[in-house]
Design an enzyme around this catalytic site. Structure first.
Site, short mmCIF file in Angstrom:
data_model
loop_
_atom_site.label_atom_id
_atom_site.label_comp_id
_atom_site.label_asym_id
_atom_site.label_seq_id
_atom_site.Cartn_x
_atom_site.Cartn_y
_atom_site.Cartn_z
N GLU A 1 0.85 -1.18 0.00
CA GLU A 1 0.00 0.00 0.00
C GLU A 1 0.89 1.25 0.00
O GLU A 1 0.65 2.21 -0.72
CB GLU A 1 -0.91 -0.03 1.25
CG GLU A 1 -1.72 1.22 1.50
CD GLU A 1 -2.89 1.38 0.53
OE1 GLU A 1 -3.06 0.52 -0.35
OE2 GLU A 1 -3.62 2.39 0.65
N LEU B 1 17.23 1.42 -3.04
CA LEU B 1 17.25 0.73 -4.34
C LEU B 1 15.99 1.07 -5.12
O LEU B 1 14.92 1.20 -4.54
CB LEU B 1 17.26 -0.79 -4.12
CG LEU B 1 18.54 -1.39 -3.53
CD1 LEU B 1 18.28 -2.84 -3.12
CD2 LEU B 1 19.67 -1.32 -4.54
N GLU C 1 21.53 -11.49 -5.46
CA GLU C 1 21.41 -11.96 -4.08
C GLU C 1 19.99 -11.77 -3.56
O GLU C 1 19.13 -11.28 -4.28
CB GLU C 1 22.43 -11.25 -3.18
CG GLU C 1 22.34 -9.74 -3.24
CD GLU C 1 23.62 -9.05 -2.74
OE1 GLU C 1 23.51 -7.98 -2.14
OE2 GLU C 1 24.72 -9.59 -2.97
N LYS D 1 16.89 -10.25 -1.28
CA LYS D 1 16.53 -8.98 -0.66
C LYS D 1 15.87 -9.31 0.68
O LYS D 1 14.72 -9.73 0.74
CB LYS D 1 15.58 -8.19 -1.55
CG LYS D 1 15.30 -6.80 -0.96
CD LYS D 1 14.61 -5.89 -1.94
CE LYS D 1 14.61 -4.45 -1.46
NZ LYS D 1 14.05 -4.25 -0.13
N LYS E 1 23.10 -6.47 -8.67
CA LYS E 1 24.10 -5.40 -8.64
C LYS E 1 25.11 -5.68 -9.74
O LYS E 1 25.57 -6.83 -9.86
CB LYS E 1 24.83 -5.39 -7.28
CG LYS E 1 23.89 -5.09 -6.13
CD LYS E 1 24.51 -5.38 -4.78
CE LYS E 1 23.46 -5.15 -3.70
NZ LYS E 1 23.89 -5.63 -2.38
N LYS F 1 11.21 -7.14 -6.93
CA LYS F 1 10.32 -7.50 -5.82
C LYS F 1 9.43 -8.69 -6.17
O LYS F 1 8.98 -8.82 -7.31
CB LYS F 1 9.43 -6.30 -5.47
CG LYS F 1 10.19 -5.09 -4.98
CD LYS F 1 10.55 -5.21 -3.54
CE LYS F 1 10.16 -4.18 -2.65
NZ LYS F 1 9.38 -3.35 -2.20
N CYS G 1 -25.73 -26.83 14.46
CA CYS G 1 -26.61 -27.81 15.13
C CYS G 1 -27.31 -27.22 16.35
O CYS G 1 -28.15 -27.88 16.95
CB CYS G 1 -25.82 -29.05 15.54
SG CYS G 1 -24.66 -28.74 16.88
N CYS H 1 -23.75 -32.94 15.36
CA CYS H 1 -23.56 -31.72 14.58
C CYS H 1 -23.19 -32.09 13.14
O CYS H 1 -22.17 -32.75 12.89
CB CYS H 1 -22.45 -30.88 15.21
SG CYS H 1 -22.10 -29.39 14.26
#
Ligand code: IVH
Length: 707
Positions: A58, A106, A150, A152, A327, A351, A448, A469
């Site tokens: 968000e 980044l 690598e 994150k 990188k 991501k 029930c 039940c």
């Protein structure tokens, strides 16, 4: 949470994902001001109070929208916009530390196209007019760029300053320019060396990396916090942040923090390693923790392959990651590419899809489980999270609802990770509408009508209706028929629902009385599916004692305990006749389980159903009770991973269990052997790290044959 999409994303990937949705410049100015105010508020909550109000996705969305607006309407750019800063500023209580080399952020990429564009930008940047040739001597772009790829980590950035090999200062990132001095706290983190293991330390080495908390440690910490009546943390990242920013380092010392290094700040006295990968290799030699899931790859194809491979094992990693980082590997190339605003041109965070999202809690209903457990279930406005649309999520139990302060009508944070059932992790109290309602646990079972009861020392409320039940009966039937129990193919939820609601069956024994005609008359059923089900029931009649015991659905008796019971007692009658003390002699059966088994067989109704099942022709081979001599692998724990050349997981598991071994799902210090096949991932790495012996299929077979 990482909330690091911070400054100067410029026209980066996040921008592309955020269309500008305003009619004119005046509207844009108004929206930008609102976004700035909201982002500043969220930043304060995140960085200064360690209490994020909204999930990362968000924040990223709002941030992306502001970047897009500021790009489309450059007049709106302000030096104090959150897009120009990394986060909050140092809070009172910790001395400020000015970073000699700023701690940057980044840029983010999300799609394959974003990554391809990044790689193109890098390659073009390295070929720019006047740029010295690198690996590609002729500047024709034929050589793909070399990258260090690598993980994150989802923790918080820290700078560790070693002078002459000794840790002298640790600072948080703060706003990137000025952080907070948390040296006393960092000294308590056992994973971080207080001195470097070398006889020739550099004058100054500032190691940069991430402080984080492993998921298991986080769960343990939260359980302890809860037991002590202290606040619980929403996720491992917050727990790590909260722990690091304790004013009392004695508290930090009790918190299980971890660390992985991924970069360098100031370096004096020795030459800078020529590549990023060489830097991290050097760290390993110095005794600085570096994650071994890292690779040197080439070009966009190499980056995407790494992303995919890591994505497939994300859930099985013992800590949270929110993506991977690329990188440019060569330091000289990094230097030539330089920075744009506050992020390097030579690096990118790729991501993963967000695992948390915001939505509205429309209602809370309760569901009745097989043992009568009442689970409050959140009905949600549909939301896309963790790669799927979610409309229901578990709230676990009443205490959890209170603890998480969740009310009907609230905006809630929903989390869906991997195969895990989606859950509501908390609410955004600030957005609570005036007409929000508290959840009230019903006193009667909605199915029930029996009383709902909660024993004093239990958290779970239960319907007391037992097999009266219908909800419990349905669940019991589904449990009985599942693949790991009697394996009745074709008996799904919808069918069980009809069979129970129309009172065609009451107990599992009634299943075996079903005929094709009766089944074919049901909704969604036809002659063929009915005949298949009857055939599958016929097949299910021939089972094993372990499956049969598991199928009964005795509380606390899972598959493993059922196997132990079958092996120990050999015959069902022996299990049924055993008293609690005799049951306690079974490996791994403790007092609660023993009592539950004894209670189950003391109930005449249960014995009656078992007799009916036997009468219906359900059989299994029986054997003599296990000899007193323990099986050769009793007490040994194995873990299986990867694809074995000839055996399926289940087959390998059965072979090991036959010799008394226990087969566990994850590697820990208690694991005796790991059996690894092709494409073994993090479990193999963990076993190696813990020094757990690793066998291949051949070695496992040889070991078993020798027993
Ligand atoms: S490099 C100049 N590498 O992500 C780039 N950061 O948005 C400096 N992070 O503040 C960061 N894992 O907290 C880098 N392997 C990794 C990382 C990583 C996690 C975090 C870090 C940083 C943020 C950048």
């Amino acid at each position: 949470m990482s909330q690091t999409s911070a400054p100067g994303q410029g026209a980066s990937a996040a921008t592309a994902a955020s269309p500008v949705n305003v009619a004119n410049a005046a509207e844009a100015a108004e929206r930008a001001a609102a976004l700035r105010a909201e982002l500043m508020r969220l930043n304060r909550a995140y960085y200064e109070d360690d209490a994020p109000i909204v999930p990362d996705a968000e924040y990223d969305r709002l941030f992306g929208e502001l970047v897009a607006l500021e790009t489309a309407f450059p007049d709106l750019q302000r030096p104090d916009s959150p897009t120009q800063r990394v986060g909050g500023k140092a809070v009172e209580g910790f001395a400020p530390v000015v970073h000699r080399v700023p701690m940057l952020s980044l840029n983010n990429g999300f799609s394959d196209e974003d990554i391809e564009a990044f790689d193109r930008r890098v390659a073009d940047g390295l070929r720019a007019p006047g740029a010295a040739p690198t690996g590609d001597l002729f500047g024709d772009g034929a050589e793909p760029v070399e990258y260090a790829a690598e993980l994150k980590f989802d923790g918080l950035a820290i700078a560790l300053r070693y002078e002459h090999g000794v840790l002298v200062q640790a600072a948080t990132r703060g706003d990137g320019t000025t952080g907070e001095d948390v040296t006393a706290n960092i000294r308590t983190v056992k994973k971080i060396p207080l001195s470097l293991s070398t006889d020739h330390p550099p004058e100054v080495l500032e190691v940069r990396g991430e402080v984080l908390m492993f998921r298991a440690d986080f769960d343990k910490l939260n359980r302890a916090q809860e037991a002590a009546g202290e606040k619980v943390f929403v996720n491992p990242r917050n727990a790590a942040a909260g722990s690091l920013r304790q004013l009392d380092s004695k508290i930090t010392a009790k918190r299980p923090l971890s660390f992985f290094a991924y970069g360098v700040g100031e370096l004096v006295g020795v030459p800078m390693p020529e590549t990023h990968s060489a830097l991290l290799d050097w760290y390993v030699d110095l005794g600085i923790p570096v994650n071994d899931r890292r690779e040197v790859v080439r070009g966009a194809a190499g980056l995407l392959a790494f992303y995919k491979a890591v994505g497939e094992t994300r859930e099985s990693l013992p800590y949270d990651i929110d993506g991977v980082v690329y990188k440019v590997n060569r330091r000289d190339e990094q230097d030539r590419l330089g920075f744009v605003s506050r992020a390097p041109r030579f690096a990118l965070a790729h991501k993963f899809p967000a695992q948390e999202a915001l939505t509205t809690l429309l209602d809370i209903e309760v569901q009745v489980g097989r043992t009568g457990a009442i689970t409050p279930v959140a009905r949600l406005a549909p939301v896309f999270v963790g790669g799927a649309t979610v409309t229901n999520a578990t709230l676990h139990n009443e205490d959890e609802i209170r603890r998480k302060d969740v009310m009907i009508g609230d905006t809630v944070i929903v989390r869906r990770a991997g195969d895990v059932i989606p859950e509501v992790v908390g609410s955004v109290v600030e957005r609570r509408p005036a007409d929000a309602r508290a959840f009230v646990m019903p006193t009667e079972c909605p199915v029930c009508g029996s009383a709902i009861e909660k024993l004093p020392d239990e958290v779970i409320a239960r319907c007391t209706g037992g097999l009266i039940c219908a909800a419990q009966r349905k669940q019991a039937l589904l449990h009985f028929a599942q693949r790991r129990a009697l394996d009745v193919e074709g008996l799904g939820d919808k069918l069980v629902e009809q069979l129970v609601d129309q009172q065609i069956i009451r107990t599992p024994a009634d299943l075996f009385k079903l005929g094709v005609a009766k089944l074919a008359a049901l909704d969604r059923m036809a002659d063929k599916s009915a005949a298949n089900l009857v055939a599958s029931l016929e097949k299910a009649r021939h089972t094993t004692l372990a499956r049969f015991i598991f199928a009964l659905g005795i509380r606390h008796v899972g598959e493993a305990t059922a196997k132990d019971l079958a092996r120990h007692f050999g015959k069902l009658d022996n299990v049924m006749a055993a008293n609690a003390e005799e049951l306690l002699a079974v490996p791994d059966v403790g007092p609660i389980v023993a009592q539950s088994i004894a209670n189950f067989f003391a109930e005449p109704h249960n014995v009656e159903v078992i007799e009916q099942l036997r009468a219906a022709g359900v059989t299994w081979p029986e054997s003599e009770p296990a000899a007193v001599a323990p099986l050769p692998l009793a007490g040994k724990t194995f873990v299986l991973t990867g694809t074995l050349p000839t055996l399926s997981r289940d087959e390998a598991k059965a072979m090991l269990e036959e010799k008394g071994a226990k087969v566990a799902g994850s590697v820990s210090a208690k694991t005796d052997y790991l059996v690894a096949g092709a494409e073994a991932g993090s479990k193999l790495a963990k076993a190696e790290a813990l020094g757990v012996p690793v066998l291949d299929e051949d070695a496992m077979r040889t070991m078993l044959a020798a027993l």
